[in-house]
Design a protein around this motif. Structure first.
Motif, short mmCIF file in Angstrom:
data_model
loop_
_atom_site.label_atom_id
_atom_site.label_comp_id
_atom_site.label_asym_id
_atom_site.label_seq_id
_atom_site.Cartn_x
_atom_site.Cartn_y
_atom_site.Cartn_z
N ALA A 117 0.83 -1.21 0.00
CA ALA A 117 0.00 0.00 0.00
C ALA A 117 0.87 1.25 0.00
O ALA A 117 0.58 2.22 -0.73
CB ALA A 117 -0.93 -0.01 1.20
N ASP A 118 1.92 1.26 0.79
CA ASP A 118 2.82 2.42 0.84
C ASP A 118 3.46 2.67 -0.52
O ASP A 118 3.59 3.81 -0.97
CB ASP A 118 3.90 2.21 1.90
N ARG A 119 3.86 1.59 -1.19
CA ARG A 119 4.49 1.73 -2.50
C ARG A 119 3.52 2.29 -3.53
O ARG A 119 3.88 3.14 -4.35
CB ARG A 119 5.01 0.36 -2.96
N LEU A 120 2.26 1.86 -3.48
CA LEU A 120 1.27 2.37 -4.43
C LEU A 120 0.92 3.83 -4.15
O LEU A 120 0.67 4.61 -5.07
CB LEU A 120 0.01 1.52 -4.37
N ARG A 121 0.90 4.20 -2.87
CA ARG A 121 0.64 5.61 -2.54
C ARG A 121 1.77 6.50 -3.04
O ARG A 121 1.53 7.62 -3.52
CB ARG A 121 0.48 5.77 -1.03
N ALA A 122 3.00 6.01 -2.92
CA ALA A 122 4.16 6.82 -3.31
C ALA A 122 4.30 6.92 -4.82
O ALA A 122 4.68 7.97 -5.36
CB ALA A 122 5.42 6.23 -2.70
N ALA A 123 4.00 5.82 -5.53
CA ALA A 123 4.20 5.81 -6.98
C ALA A 123 3.13 4.95 -7.64
O ALA A 123 3.41 3.83 -8.08
CB ALA A 123 5.60 5.30 -7.32
N PRO A 124 1.90 5.43 -7.72
CA PRO A 124 0.84 4.64 -8.35
C PRO A 124 1.10 4.48 -9.85
O PRO A 124 1.53 5.43 -10.50
CB PRO A 124 -0.42 5.45 -8.10
N PRO A 125 0.87 3.30 -10.39
CA PRO A 125 1.04 3.13 -11.84
C PRO A 125 0.11 4.05 -12.61
O PRO A 125 -1.00 4.35 -12.14
CB PRO A 125 0.68 1.66 -12.08
N LEU A 126 0.53 4.48 -13.77
CA LEU A 126 -0.27 5.35 -14.60
C LEU A 126 -1.60 4.67 -14.94
O LEU A 126 -1.64 3.53 -15.38
CB LEU A 126 0.49 5.68 -15.90
N GLY A 127 -2.69 5.38 -14.69
CA GLY A 127 -4.00 4.85 -15.02
C GLY A 127 -4.60 3.91 -13.99
O GLY A 127 -5.63 3.30 -14.24
N MET A 128 -4.00 3.82 -12.80
CA MET A 128 -4.53 2.94 -11.77
C MET A 128 -5.77 3.54 -11.13
O MET A 128 -5.81 4.73 -10.83
CB MET A 128 -3.48 2.68 -10.69
N GLY A 129 -6.80 2.73 -10.93
CA GLY A 129 -7.97 3.15 -10.18
C GLY A 129 -7.75 2.93 -8.69
O GLY A 129 -6.61 2.84 -8.22
N THR A 130 -8.83 2.83 -7.94
CA THR A 130 -8.72 2.60 -6.51
C THR A 130 -8.25 1.17 -6.26
O THR A 130 -8.90 0.20 -6.68
CB THR A 130 -10.07 2.82 -5.82
N ALA A 131 -7.12 1.03 -5.58
CA ALA A 131 -6.53 -0.28 -5.31
C ALA A 131 -6.85 -0.72 -3.89
O ALA A 131 -7.01 0.11 -2.99
CB ALA A 131 -5.02 -0.23 -5.51
N HIS A 132 -6.94 -2.03 -3.69
CA HIS A 132 -7.26 -2.59 -2.39
C HIS A 132 -6.25 -3.68 -2.06
O HIS A 132 -5.92 -4.51 -2.92
CB HIS A 132 -8.67 -3.17 -2.38
#
Length: 216
Positions: free
Chosen positions: A149-164
């Motif tokens: 979760a921390d990695r996605l908050r810091a650098a979400p992939p381009l075009g990512m929606g809400t991740a769980h």
């Protein structure tokens, strides 16, 4: 092709999220098994109206080998009570339609983290990626979930929606579910396409009607 609504995996009435994989081996068997599964749940939901059943979403792996179901119920107890009475008959009908399905087993998950990227995380795709983690002892799965979760908050992939990010009820597994515009944007994750969804007796929090099946 009609793009259907992805499930809201953070809906507050979902006390449990159940994820299972069926190994079907070929795209044709995947499509047939998916339509059979959705049809069975649509019929059961309409006939018995289980109030604890919120939604079942059916996904197809990009390689055509796996059918993935993501079911949301208000509680594990309600789900167990329902499937004890109806699962054998339902699975028997599906197996007569598509013999030889292999079922490694169902995993019960609890939501650990939700990541909404800048821009609101609008889920405008029917593709989601899943990344699994098997961790022993159980504390490692929780740490994996937090780090993911921390990695996605810091650098979400381009075009990512809400991740769980989920941790299994037994604490031994982690799982990332992320809608994406580009399937290769999340390292180590596998892409799945939404085939269709069956909602519970009411439209529910995500506004999905009784049954939706994607057709091309």
């Amino acid at each position: 092709m009609t793009t259907l609504q992805l499930p809201d995996l953070a809906r507050p009435d979902a006390g449990t999220t159940l994820i299972s994989e069926w190994i079907v081996d070929t795209p044709d068997r995947q499509d047939r098994a998916g339509r059979a599964l959705l049809g069975e749940w649509d019929e059961l939901s309409a006939r018995f109206r289980p109030e604890a059943f919120l939604r079942l979403s059916c996904f197809a792996s990009a390689d055509g080998r796996v059918l993935l179901s993501v079911a949301q119920w208000t509680s594990d107890e309600a789900h167990l009570a329902f499937v004890r009475e109806h699962r054998a008959e339902m699975v028997g009908r599906i197996d007569r339609e598509v013999p030889g399905i292999r079922r490694p087993g169902l995993v019960r998950y609890r939501l650990a983290h939700t990541v909404v990227p800048d821009g609101g995380g609008v889920d405008t795709t029917d593709v989601a990626v899943l990344a699994h983690a098997e961790r022993e002892p159980s504390a490692h799965a929780a740490r994996w979930a937090e780090a993911t979760a921390d990695r996605l908050r810091a650098a979400p992939p381009l075009g990512m929606g809400t991740a769980h990010v989920f941790v299994s009820e037994d604490g031994a597994r982690g799982l990332l579910y992320a809608p994406v515009a580009r399937a290769n944007g999340v390292t180590g994750a596998r892409p799945y396409r939404l085939l269709g969804a069956v909602a519970g007796p009411g439209a529910g929090a995500d506004g999905v009607g009784p049954a939706e099946v994607q057709r091309s």
